[in-house]
Design an enzyme around this catalytic site. Structure first.
Site, mmCIF file in Angstrom:
data_model
loop_
_atom_site.group_PDB
_atom_site.id
_atom_site.type_symbol
_atom_site.label_atom_id
_atom_site.label_comp_id
_atom_site.label_asym_id
_atom_site.label_seq_id
_atom_site.Cartn_x
_atom_site.Cartn_y
_atom_site.Cartn_z
ATOM 1 N N ASP A 136 -0.254 -8.259 5.775
ATOM 2 C CA ASP A 136 -1.520 -8.353 5.725
ATOM 3 C C ASP A 136 -1.755 -6.608 5.757
ATOM 4 O O ASP A 136 -2.305 -5.846 5.415
ATOM 5 C CB ASP A 136 -1.399 -8.170 7.568
ATOM 6 C CG ASP A 136 -0.939 -8.890 7.739
ATOM 7 O OD1 ASP A 136 -1.723 -10.199 7.658
ATOM 8 O OD2 ASP A 136 -0.325 -9.072 9.089
ATOM 9 N N LYS B 22 -4.569 -8.189 0.777
ATOM 10 C CA LYS B 22 -4.760 -9.575 -0.084
ATOM 11 C C LYS B 22 -5.753 -10.100 -0.353
ATOM 12 O O LYS B 22 -6.639 -10.774 -1.694
ATOM 13 C CB LYS B 22 -2.964 -10.533 -0.241
ATOM 14 C CG LYS B 22 -1.839 -9.500 0.217
ATOM 15 C CD LYS B 22 -0.560 -10.892 -0.322
ATOM 16 C CE LYS B 22 -0.660 -11.237 1.271
ATOM 17 N NZ LYS B 22 -0.533 -9.867 1.897
ATOM 18 N N GLY C 139 -2.566 -15.477 7.051
ATOM 19 C CA GLY C 139 -3.862 -15.262 7.280
ATOM 20 C C GLY C 139 -4.203 -14.469 6.463
ATOM 21 O O GLY C 139 -4.256 -13.256 6.247
ATOM 22 N N HIS C 140 -5.327 -14.853 5.609
ATOM 23 C CA HIS C 140 -6.119 -13.549 4.515
ATOM 24 C C HIS C 140 -6.975 -13.401 4.545
ATOM 25 O O HIS C 140 -8.172 -14.903 4.982
ATOM 26 C CB HIS C 140 -5.723 -14.398 3.079
ATOM 27 C CG HIS C 140 -4.404 -14.208 2.709
ATOM 28 N ND1 HIS C 140 -3.702 -14.624 1.384
ATOM 29 C CD2 HIS C 140 -3.181 -13.820 3.348
ATOM 30 C CE1 HIS C 140 -2.522 -14.758 1.438
ATOM 31 N NE2 HIS C 140 -2.302 -14.196 2.893
ATOM 32 N N GLN D 10 2.063 -12.752 2.447
ATOM 33 C CA GLN D 10 3.437 -11.849 2.845
ATOM 34 C C GLN D 10 3.466 -10.626 2.128
ATOM 35 O O GLN D 10 2.465 -10.760 1.542
ATOM 36 C CB GLN D 10 5.013 -12.897 3.753
ATOM 37 C CG GLN D 10 4.828 -13.521 4.723
ATOM 38 C CD GLN D 10 3.691 -15.360 3.818
ATOM 39 O OE1 GLN D 10 4.379 -15.739 3.169
ATOM 40 N NE2 GLN D 10 3.008 -16.033 4.732
HETATM 41 P P1 GDP Z 1 -3.309 -10.351 3.737
HETATM 42 O O1 GDP Z 1 -2.766 -11.007 5.073
HETATM 43 O O2 GDP Z 1 -2.668 -9.279 2.787
HETATM 44 O O3 GDP Z 1 -4.488 -11.018 3.477
HETATM 45 O O4 GDP Z 1 -4.731 -9.257 4.894
HETATM 46 P P2 GDP Z 1 -4.954 -9.576 6.407
HETATM 47 O O5 GDP Z 1 -6.581 -10.267 6.450
HETATM 48 O O6 GDP Z 1 -3.822 -9.882 7.406
HETATM 49 O O7 GDP Z 1 -4.964 -7.923 6.866
HETATM 50 C C1 GDP Z 1 -6.499 -7.423 6.473
HETATM 51 C C2 GDP Z 1 -6.846 -6.887 7.739
HETATM 52 O O8 GDP Z 1 -7.613 -6.108 6.737
HETATM 53 C C3 GDP Z 1 -8.594 -7.764 7.696
HETATM 54 O O9 GDP Z 1 -9.141 -7.626 8.647
HETATM 55 C C4 GDP Z 1 -9.533 -7.609 6.353
HETATM 56 O O10 GDP Z 1 -10.465 -7.545 7.013
HETATM 57 C C5 GDP Z 1 -9.276 -5.521 6.782
HETATM 58 N N1 GDP Z 1 -9.535 -4.523 6.193
HETATM 59 C C6 GDP Z 1 -9.322 -5.312 4.368
HETATM 60 N N2 GDP Z 1 -9.267 -4.207 2.965
HETATM 61 C C7 GDP Z 1 -9.830 -3.472 4.551
HETATM 62 C C8 GDP Z 1 -10.294 -2.005 4.164
HETATM 63 O O11 GDP Z 1 -10.328 -0.999 2.475
HETATM 64 N N3 GDP Z 1 -10.868 -1.146 5.223
HETATM 65 C C9 GDP Z 1 -10.265 -1.322 6.247
HETATM 66 N N4 GDP Z 1 -10.873 -0.672 7.710
HETATM 67 N N5 GDP Z 1 -9.879 -3.192 6.659
HETATM 68 C C10 GDP Z 1 -10.201 -3.576 5.500
HETATM 69 P P1 IMO Z 2 0.224 -13.056 5.147
HETATM 70 O O1 IMO Z 2 0.377 -13.724 3.636
HETATM 71 C C1 IMO Z 2 2.679 -10.348 8.108
HETATM 72 C C2 IMO Z 2 6.369 -12.008 9.417
HETATM 73 C C3 IMO Z 2 5.771 -12.746 10.948
HETATM 74 C C4 IMO Z 2 7.707 -12.587 11.034
HETATM 75 C C5 IMO Z 2 8.172 -12.982 9.771
HETATM 76 C C6 IMO Z 2 8.855 -14.069 9.877
HETATM 77 O O2 IMO Z 2 -1.057 -12.918 6.474
HETATM 78 O O3 IMO Z 2 0.005 -11.165 4.193
HETATM 79 P P2 IMO Z 2 7.326 -16.755 10.102
HETATM 80 O O4 IMO Z 2 5.863 -17.256 10.621
HETATM 81 O O5 IMO Z 2 7.330 -16.499 8.251
HETATM 82 O O6 IMO Z 2 8.446 -17.158 10.015
HETATM 83 O O7 IMO Z 2 8.088 -15.490 10.235
HETATM 84 O O8 IMO Z 2 7.414 -13.003 9.224
HETATM 85 N N1 IMO Z 2 5.041 -12.519 8.592
HETATM 86 C C7 IMO Z 2 4.353 -12.225 8.301
HETATM 87 N N2 IMO Z 2 4.008 -11.433 8.892
HETATM 88 N N3 IMO Z 2 1.696 -10.832 7.304
HETATM 89 C C8 IMO Z 2 2.081 -12.560 6.779
HETATM 90 O O9 IMO Z 2 1.292 -13.407 6.295
HETATM 91 C C9 IMO Z 2 3.270 -13.270 7.807
HETATM 92 N N4 IMO Z 2 3.655 -14.526 7.482
HETATM 93 C C10 IMO Z 2 4.807 -14.326 8.326
HETATM 94 O O10 IMO Z 2 5.519 -11.925 11.361
HETATM 95 O O11 IMO Z 2 8.247 -11.522 11.435
HETATM 96 MG MG MG Z 3 -2.620 -11.668 6.995
#
Ligand code: GDP
Ligand code: IMO
Ligand code: MG
Length: 425
Positions: free
Chosen positions: A14, A17, A41-42, A224
């Site tokens: 998270d 990416k 979840g991107h 991840q």
């Molecule tokens: P990913 O899994 O690495 O793609 O990241 P996620 O989407 O799960 O989580 C990142 C969250 O932070 C999302 O809600 C993005 O919209 C948000 N986000 C990304 N970059 C920034 C930033 O620079 N500032 C803030 N406030 N939010 C951000």
């Molecule tokens: P993105 O791509 C954050 C964590 C789960 C759990 C562990 C194992 O959005 O960054 P799994 O379902 O893979 O067997 O869970 O890994 N986990 C993540 N945490 N971002 C993710 O993906 C994750 N995908 C799995 O919360 O601790």
């Molecule tokens: Mg994510």
């Protein structure tokens, strides 16, 4: 012959990416996912739209880009169909711009059930999995029992499916008190399979290598983060795939000599969702205010993310394992309200100051050594260039670059595509 650039997370996922892949997509012909599945979840934000992708690469919204789901990915046809349905509003030519590896493995409804049963059996020691069936699917892959996308075209696919399900039911029978209704889950699965049959399935390793030969540019999108890697993460509190650069080679079929730039991305602080060790975790109101400012709730599960300060020993480890050649610092704006920011530079373990992650990070008592840095304490979300950045922010970036010994080329100051500052010198 061109090389594949890689973008991946250096923390526990998270990091942002999806946002950076979307920002970089205009520079690439192909965006390819190489591991993970709907546990990811991107999030992408642009033109007032917020969109979360799970299996589909984050290049999908940019015209002229091909998106590949590589062999290292695991696909749940049910979630995949929901994702495709959610994209209908954007009127994208999915069949032309999304290519799916025939070697990617399928997540069956019983894989999800096995994930849930396993977590239930672990009780307090549960991994905190996303319950998407990731672990059981990769287990069947390495156990040589899995079903792959290419199998859906076989006339005896249903037989293969039934055989594997029978095996799973046998295991589920051992989980006393675990109740389920498989029949209610199967129609959605087969609808998803129908959709997959109608899309473009390919030998993605051939496609990508041919594209590189033709001079096309490819960006591999990690899911991840490094600290969730099956080999190098905080085992057993990890996911079941190789999330690191090496995973690109096996997950796309590109040779190590074909890896180009490696962009490592990290938050200006640190988060983790699910169970497991987290040395810099804050259990106080500071952690709470980071969670609030950063809206730190999972994009896949909605669970609150655990928050803490940035952890340099862990980041240095992640940079080493991935060979990161440049870095993106994300969510800098989340620290806007802080007069002081803390940075973990070392750990104290058994009374000794160390700067590496111990083997058993789960059962070892780790005390973070924190250095205090002056915060910028001002709103940076409207910045359009690093030239306008407050001195404390540029000092923070410089401080991190000095410690991490890799340039921070991008500073993100908000979730929108446009809130991305170039810091290339
Ligand atoms: P990913 O899994 O690495 O793609 O990241 P996620 O989407 O799960 O989580 C990142 C969250 O932070 C999302 O809600 C993005 O919209 C948000 N986000 C990304 N970059 C920034 C930033 O620079 N500032 C803030 N406030 N939010 C951000
Ligand atoms: P993105 O791509 C954050 C964590 C789960 C759990 C562990 C194992 O959005 O960054 P799994 O379902 O893979 O067997 O869970 O890994 N986990 C993540 N945490 N971002 C993710 O993906 C994750 N995908 C799995 O919360 O601790
Ligand atoms: Mg994510």
């Amino acid at each position: 012959m061109n090389k594949v650039d890689v973008l991946l997370g250096l923390q526990w996922g998270d990091e942002g990416k999806g946002k950076i892949v979307d920002v970089l997509t205009p520079e690439y012909d192909i965006i390819a996912r190489f591991q993970g599945g709907p546990n990811a979840g991107h999030t992408l934000e642009f033109d007032g739209i917020k969109h979360v992708l799970h299996t589909i690469p984050s290049g999908i919204f940019r015209k002229g880009t091909m998106n590949v789901i590589g062999n290292g990915v695991v696909i749940d046809p049910v979630i995949f169909k929901q994702e495709i349905d959610n994209l209908a509003q954007f009127d994208l030519p999915i069949k032309d711009i999304l290519l799916i590896s025939k070697k990617a493995h399928l997540i069956l409804p019983t894989h999800r059930l096995l994930d849930a049963a396993s977590e239930k059996a672990k009780g307090k020691e549960k991994i905190g999995s996303t319950l998407k069936g990731i672990g059981p699917t990769y287990m069947d892959k390495t156990g040589r029992n899995g079903l792959r996308v290419g199998d859906i075209f076989s006339p005896n696919f249903k037989e293969k499916y039934n055989k594997l399900v029978e095996k799973h039911v046998g295991i589920l029978d051992h989980h006393e008190g675990f109740e389920y209704d498989l029949k209610s889950l199967e129609p959605a699965f087969f609808e998803g399979i129908e959709l997959l049959r109608s899309l473009s399935t390919i030998d993605s390793e051939q496609y990508i290598n041919a594209a590189l030969k033709e001079g096309k540019t490819v960006l591999a999108e990690g899911a991840q983060g490094t600290l969730l890697d099956i080999d190098f993460g905080s085992y057993p509190f990890v996911t079941s795939s190789n999330t690191v650069t090496a995973g690109t080679c096996t997950g796309l079929g590109v040779a190590p000599t074909r890896i180009g730039d490696v962009i490592g991305i990290f938050k200006a602080y640190c988060t983790r969702v699910g169970s497991g060790p987290f040395p810099t975790e804050l259990h106080d109101e500071v952690g709470e205010s980071i969670r609030k400012a950063g809206a730190e709730f999972g994009a896949t599960t909605g669970r609150p993310r655990r928050c803490g300060w940035i952890d340099l020993p862990a980041l240095k480890y992640a940079i080493m394992i991935n060979g990161a050649s440049e870095l993106s610092m994300m969510k800098s704006d989340v620290l806007d309200g802080f007069e002081e920011i803390k940075v973990c530079t070392h750990y104290i373990i058994d009374g000794k100051k160390v700067d590496y992650l111990p083997f058993d990070i789960t059962d070892t008592e780790i005390e973070p050594v924190l250095e205090t840095i002056k915060g910028w304490n001002t709103d940076i979300t409207g910045l359009t260039s690093m030239d306008e950045a407050p001195k404390e922010l540029t000092d923070y970036v410089k401080y991190l670059e000095d410690h991490l010994e890799v340039p921070i080329t991008t500073v993100s100051v908000g979730p929108d595509r446009t809130q991305t500052l170039n810091n290339k010198k």
